[in-house]
Design a protein around this motif. Structure first.
Motif, PDB file in Angstrom:
ATOM      1  N   ALA A 241      -3.265  -1.519   9.101  1.00 55.54           N
ATOM      2  CA  ALA A 241      -1.935  -2.093   9.263  1.00 55.54           C
ATOM      3  C   ALA A 241      -1.063  -1.785   8.050  1.00 55.54           C
ATOM      4  CB  ALA A 241      -2.040  -3.603   9.477  1.00 55.54           C
ATOM      5  N   ARG A 242      -1.654  -1.873   6.875  1.00 56.08           N
ATOM      6  CA  ARG A 242      -0.915  -1.649   5.632  1.00 56.08           C
ATOM      7  C   ARG A 242      -0.437  -0.210   5.515  1.00 56.08           C
ATOM      8  NH1 ARG A 242      -4.708  -3.292   2.612  1.00 56.08           N
ATOM      9  NH2 ARG A 242      -4.044  -5.463   2.474  1.00 56.08           N
ATOM     10  N   THR A 243      -1.190   0.705   6.090  1.00 57.63           N
ATOM     11  CA  THR A 243      -0.878   2.137   5.950  1.00 57.63           C
ATOM     12  C   THR A 243      -0.380   2.759   7.250  1.00 57.63           C
ATOM     13  OG1 THR A 243      -3.201   2.705   6.420  1.00 57.63           O
ATOM     14  CG2 THR A 243      -2.574   2.428   4.105  1.00 57.63           C
ATOM     15  N   THR A 244      -0.054   1.921   8.217  1.00 57.13           N
ATOM     16  CA  THR A 244       0.397   2.370   9.542  1.00 57.13           C
ATOM     17  C   THR A 244      -0.506   3.473  10.094  1.00 57.13           C
ATOM     18  OG1 THR A 244       2.001   3.962   8.614  1.00 57.13           O
ATOM     19  CG2 THR A 244       2.791   1.732   9.101  1.00 57.13           C
ATOM     20  N   THR A 245      -1.795   3.217  10.047  1.00 55.73           N
ATOM     21  CA  THR A 245      -2.800   4.154  10.553  1.00 55.73           C
ATOM     22  C   THR A 245      -3.195   3.753  11.970  1.00 55.73           C
ATOM     23  OG1 THR A 245      -3.670   4.540   8.324  1.00 55.73           O
ATOM     24  CG2 THR A 245      -5.094   5.126  10.177  1.00 55.73           C
ATOM     25  N   ALA A 246      -3.195   4.700  12.873  1.00 58.67           N
ATOM     26  CA  ALA A 246      -3.550   4.421  14.264  1.00 58.67           C
ATOM     27  C   ALA A 246      -5.017   4.034  14.373  1.00 58.67           C
ATOM     28  CB  ALA A 246      -3.276   5.649  15.125  1.00 58.67           C
ATOM     29  N   PRO A 247      -5.367   3.194  15.348  1.00 58.79           N
ATOM     30  CA  PRO A 247      -6.774   2.824  15.549  1.00 58.79           C
ATOM     31  C   PRO A 247      -7.646   4.045  15.766  1.00 58.79           C
ATOM     32  CG  PRO A 247      -5.326   1.435  16.879  1.00 58.79           C
ATOM     33  CD  PRO A 247      -4.471   2.529  16.314  1.00 58.79           C
ATOM     34  N   ASP A 248      -8.816   4.026  15.161  1.00 60.01           N
ATOM     35  CA  ASP A 248      -9.797   5.088  15.360  1.00 60.01           C
ATOM     36  C   ASP A 248     -11.127   4.416  15.643  1.00 60.01           C
ATOM     37  OD1 ASP A 248     -11.985   6.952  14.690  1.00 60.01           O
ATOM     38  OD2 ASP A 248     -10.376   8.304  14.091  1.00 60.01           O
ATOM     39  N   PRO A 249     -11.610   4.486  16.886  1.00 63.63           N
ATOM     40  CA  PRO A 249     -12.807   3.710  17.242  1.00 63.63           C
ATOM     41  C   PRO A 249     -14.051   4.111  16.453  1.00 63.63           C
ATOM     42  CG  PRO A 249     -12.182   5.211  19.014  1.00 63.63           C
ATOM     43  CD  PRO A 249     -11.044   5.195  18.042  1.00 63.63           C
ATOM     44  N   ASP A 306     -11.127   8.309   6.372  1.00 59.90           N
ATOM     45  CA  ASP A 306     -12.280   7.424   6.546  1.00 59.90           C
ATOM     46  C   ASP A 306     -12.694   6.821   5.206  1.00 59.90           C
ATOM     47  OD1 ASP A 306     -12.430   8.011   9.249  1.00 59.90           O
ATOM     48  OD2 ASP A 306     -14.048   9.476   9.029  1.00 59.90           O
ATOM     49  N   ARG A 307     -12.888   7.677   4.227  1.00 59.70           N
ATOM     50  CA  ARG A 307     -13.372   7.226   2.922  1.00 59.70           C
ATOM     51  C   ARG A 307     -12.395   6.243   2.275  1.00 59.70           C
ATOM     52  NH1 ARG A 307     -17.106  10.299  -0.142  1.00 59.70           N
ATOM     53  NH2 ARG A 307     -18.320  11.742   1.131  1.00 59.70           N
ATOM     54  N   LEU A 308     -11.120   6.538   2.377  1.00 60.83           N
ATOM     55  CA  LEU A 308     -10.127   5.665   1.753  1.00 60.83           C
ATOM     56  C   LEU A 308     -10.024   4.326   2.463  1.00 60.83           C
ATOM     57  CD1 LEU A 308      -7.386   8.345   1.058  1.00 60.83           C
ATOM     58  CD2 LEU A 308      -8.557   6.968  -0.686  1.00 60.83           C
ATOM     59  N   LEU A 309      -9.882   4.361   3.781  1.00 57.72           N
ATOM     60  CA  LEU A 309      -9.666   3.131   4.539  1.00 57.72           C
ATOM     61  C   LEU A 309     -10.895   2.231   4.546  1.00 57.72           C
ATOM     62  CD1 LEU A 309      -7.694   4.755   7.460  1.00 57.72           C
ATOM     63  CD2 LEU A 309      -6.770   3.059   5.881  1.00 57.72           C
ATOM     64  N   LEU A 310     -12.083   2.814   4.383  1.00 56.72           N
ATOM     65  CA  LEU A 310     -13.320   2.030   4.352  1.00 56.72           C
ATOM     66  C   LEU A 310     -13.716   1.613   2.940  1.00 56.72           C
ATOM     67  CD1 LEU A 310     -15.281   4.222   6.913  1.00 56.72           C
ATOM     68  CD2 LEU A 310     -14.625   1.833   7.274  1.00 56.72           C
ATOM     69  N   SER A 311     -12.920   2.002   1.949  1.00 56.38           N
ATOM     70  CA  SER A 311     -13.270   1.727   0.558  1.00 56.38           C
ATOM     71  C   SER A 311     -12.870   0.316   0.153  1.00 56.38           C
ATOM     72  CB  SER A 311     -12.595   2.741  -0.360  1.00 56.38           C
ATOM     73  OG  SER A 311     -11.199   2.466  -0.471  1.00 56.38           O
ATOM     74  N   ASP A 312     -13.333  -0.080  -1.038  1.00 56.95           N
ATOM     75  CA  ASP A 312     -12.973  -1.390  -1.582  1.00 56.95           C
ATOM     76  C   ASP A 312     -11.764  -1.312  -2.503  1.00 56.95           C
ATOM     77  OD1 ASP A 312     -15.130  -2.624  -0.315  1.00 56.95           O
ATOM     78  OD2 ASP A 312     -16.499  -2.116  -1.940  1.00 56.95           O
ATOM     79  N   GLU A 314      -7.900  -1.210  -3.941  1.00 57.14           N
ATOM     80  CA  GLU A 314      -6.739  -2.058  -3.665  1.00 57.14           C
ATOM     81  C   GLU A 314      -5.857  -1.399  -2.606  1.00 57.14           C
ATOM     82  OE1 GLU A 314      -6.081  -5.053  -4.824  1.00 57.14           O
ATOM     83  OE2 GLU A 314      -7.917  -5.091  -6.034  1.00 57.14           O
ATOM     84  N   GLY A 315      -5.161  -2.237  -1.870  1.00 64.84           N
ATOM     85  CA  GLY A 315      -4.347  -1.743  -0.771  1.00 64.84           C
ATOM     86  C   GLY A 315      -3.300  -0.742  -1.187  1.00 64.84           C
ATOM     87  N   ASP A 316      -2.640  -0.971  -2.334  1.00 63.56           N
ATOM     88  CA  ASP A 316      -1.598  -0.029  -2.757  1.00 63.56           C
ATOM     89  C   ASP A 316      -2.188   1.298  -3.196  1.00 63.56           C
ATOM     90  OD1 ASP A 316      -2.780  -1.154  -4.970  1.00 63.56           O
ATOM     91  OD2 ASP A 316      -0.928  -1.373  -6.116  1.00 63.56           O
ATOM     92  N   VAL A 317      -3.418   1.272  -3.717  1.00 62.34           N
ATOM     93  CA  VAL A 317      -4.098   2.511  -4.102  1.00 62.34           C
ATOM     94  C   VAL A 317      -4.431   3.333  -2.855  1.00 62.34           C
ATOM     95  CG1 VAL A 317      -6.177   3.476  -5.169  1.00 62.34           C
ATOM     96  CG2 VAL A 317      -5.027   1.505  -6.218  1.00 62.34           C
ATOM     97  N   ILE A 318      -4.952   2.665  -1.849  1.00 59.88           N
ATOM     98  CA  ILE A 318      -5.271   3.347  -0.587  1.00 59.88           C
ATOM     99  C   ILE A 318      -4.006   3.928   0.033  1.00 59.88           C
ATOM    100  CG2 ILE A 318      -6.085   3.001   1.780  1.00 59.88           C
ATOM    101  CD1 ILE A 318      -7.986   0.865   0.675  1.00 59.88           C
ATOM    102  N   ALA A 319      -2.942   3.137   0.053  1.00 55.37           N
ATOM    103  CA  ALA A 319      -1.691   3.579   0.671  1.00 55.37           C
ATOM    104  C   ALA A 319      -1.131   4.806  -0.050  1.00 55.37           C
ATOM    105  CB  ALA A 319      -0.672   2.446   0.657  1.00 55.37           C
ATOM    106  N   ALA A 320      -1.150   4.783  -1.384  1.00 60.94           N
ATOM    107  CA  ALA A 320      -0.617   5.915  -2.145  1.00 60.94           C
ATOM    108  C   ALA A 320      -1.442   7.175  -1.908  1.00 60.94           C
ATOM    109  CB  ALA A 320      -0.583   5.571  -3.637  1.00 60.94           C
TER     110      ALA A 320
END
Length: 389
Positions: A241-249, A306-312, A314-320
């Motif tokens: 949601a934070r990164t406007t990423t589409a669902p990936d099952p 995958d690696r970024l969105l599943l990581s621990d 911070e949200g702003d780090v993942i988004a950037a």
């Protein structure tokens, strides 16, 4: 479509739209698949379609299904049926001309709605319209009996509740799914994987996954899914949601699995996932210290995400990091081993080692262009040649 309906005698009441196309139209949703139920026998359907110049494929003619190939896509036409016998995995059917009898063998009330193609009149035998209005998913008749007929209906119930339900899940259905959860062991793992991935593709499957965990639905087939799995899934959903990423099952399945390549691959093998899917799971769960551009270089955009969105992180780090990856092309080292041989190295292991050194410096310098890579190569080769003297 008009030609198809004419061939199938819709004007004489012989054929009606049924199932998901009716349900989704009533809900104002895009219709993905169109199904038609008919009182005509399968052989008659084939003859009528061919006479009308419509390509007809007997995709499941022994069970009454013929696929009509139209310009806008295929349409499945199925003769009305009743179950003769069931074993939880497959059914033996007999053909019928009774609409209610056909409806009675379907799973949920909201899937047993028929629409007259010409008038739009809805034929509802089991209260499906009321359930649709109430966003309530309910088995037709006795829930235990419906599940005994087809064990996959356990997983289908939760998927349909996640997609269409609001509020508490139907109490009778919940009790029946809990009581018969071990019936899932009799199903092929491919069917289980297909239903689970369809559930995980929905906008927010977490509440339904939580309910399934509470009821012990996973314990018979994927016992590795537990409360910590749910926490990881919820974190992934938040990152999406934070990164406007589409669902990936598949990515969501990775979140539910143990975060270790061995046990996760065990699940993938058990579910008969493809080699490409298993490779993606392994890549996602391999320990990683690379930056975003190195991830993009080594694993491509999908596995990097995958690696970024599943990581621990911070949200702003993942988004950037995701923003940079999405704005970039996958880097390609603008130099090969032949270039190093031309600079004076002898073909063999020394070239491979030198290329690795060049590559590492190229990555560490944040992927400079060919001019800088050539300068790095000159330095590396020069040092190796000097060391020989």
């Amino acid at each position: 479509m008009d030609a198809l309906l004419g061939a199938l005698g819709a004007g004489e009441g012989l054929s009606r739209f049924v199932g998901g196309a009716v349900r989704d139209t009533l809900l104002g949703l895009d219709v993905q698949d169109v199904d038609i139920a008919t009182r005509l026998m399968p052989d008659d359907v084939m003859k009528r379609l061919r006479k009308a110049g419509i390509k007809a494929i007997p995709t499941g003619i022994e069970h009454g299904t013929v696929t009509a190939i139209l310009k806008d896509g295929p349409v499945e036409v199925t003769t009305l049926r009743r179950d003769v016998s069931t074993d939880g995995r497959r059914a033996t059917v007999a053909f019928s001309d009774d609409w209610r009898e056909d409806a009675a063998r379907r799973d949920f009330t909201i899937n047993a709605l028929y629409a007259d193609p010409l008038t739009g009149e809805i034929h509802d035998f089991f209260g499906g319209m009321d359930d649709l209005a109430a966003h309530h998913v309910r088995f037709i008749g006795d829930a235990l009996t419906r599940i005994a007929e087809d064990h996959l209906r356990i997983l289908r119930f939760f998927r349909f509740h996640a997609r269409f339900g609001k509020g508490s899940a139907d109490a009778e259905a919940v009790d029946a799914c809990r009581a018969r959860s071990r019936d899932l062991m009799a199903l092929s793992r491919e069917r289980i994987a297909d239903e689970l991935l369809k559930l995980l593709a929905l906008p927010n499957p977490a509440p339904t996954i939580a309910l399934m965990l509470e009821l012990g639905i996973f314990s018979a087939v994927i016992p590795e899914i537990d409360a910590t799995s749910l926490v990881r899934l919820e974190q992934l959903l938040a990152n999406e949601a934070r990164t406007t990423t589409a669902p990936d099952p598949l990515r969501r399945l990775i979140a539910l699995a143990p975060q270790d390549t061995g046990p996760a691959d065990d699940i993938a093998a058990r579910l008969r996932l493809s080699n490409a899917q298993r490779k993606r799971i392994g890549t996602a769960l391999t320990p990683n210290t690379a930056g975003p551009m190195e991830m993009l270089y080594r694993w491509g955009p999908e596995s990097s995400a995958d690696r970024l969105l599943l990581s621990d992180a911070e949200g702003d780090v993942i988004a950037a990091a995701l923003t940079r990856i999405r704005a970039s092309e996958r880097p390609k080292l603008p130099l090969g081993g032949g270039s190093l041989v031309e600079r004076g190295l002898s073909a063999g292991p020394v070239v491979a080692k030198a290329l690795q050194t060049v590559e590492r410096r190229w990555i560490d310098e944040d992927f400079p262009g060919p001019e800088r890579v050539n300068a790095i190569a000159d330095e590396v080769v020069g040092q190796l040649l000097d060391a020989r003297q």
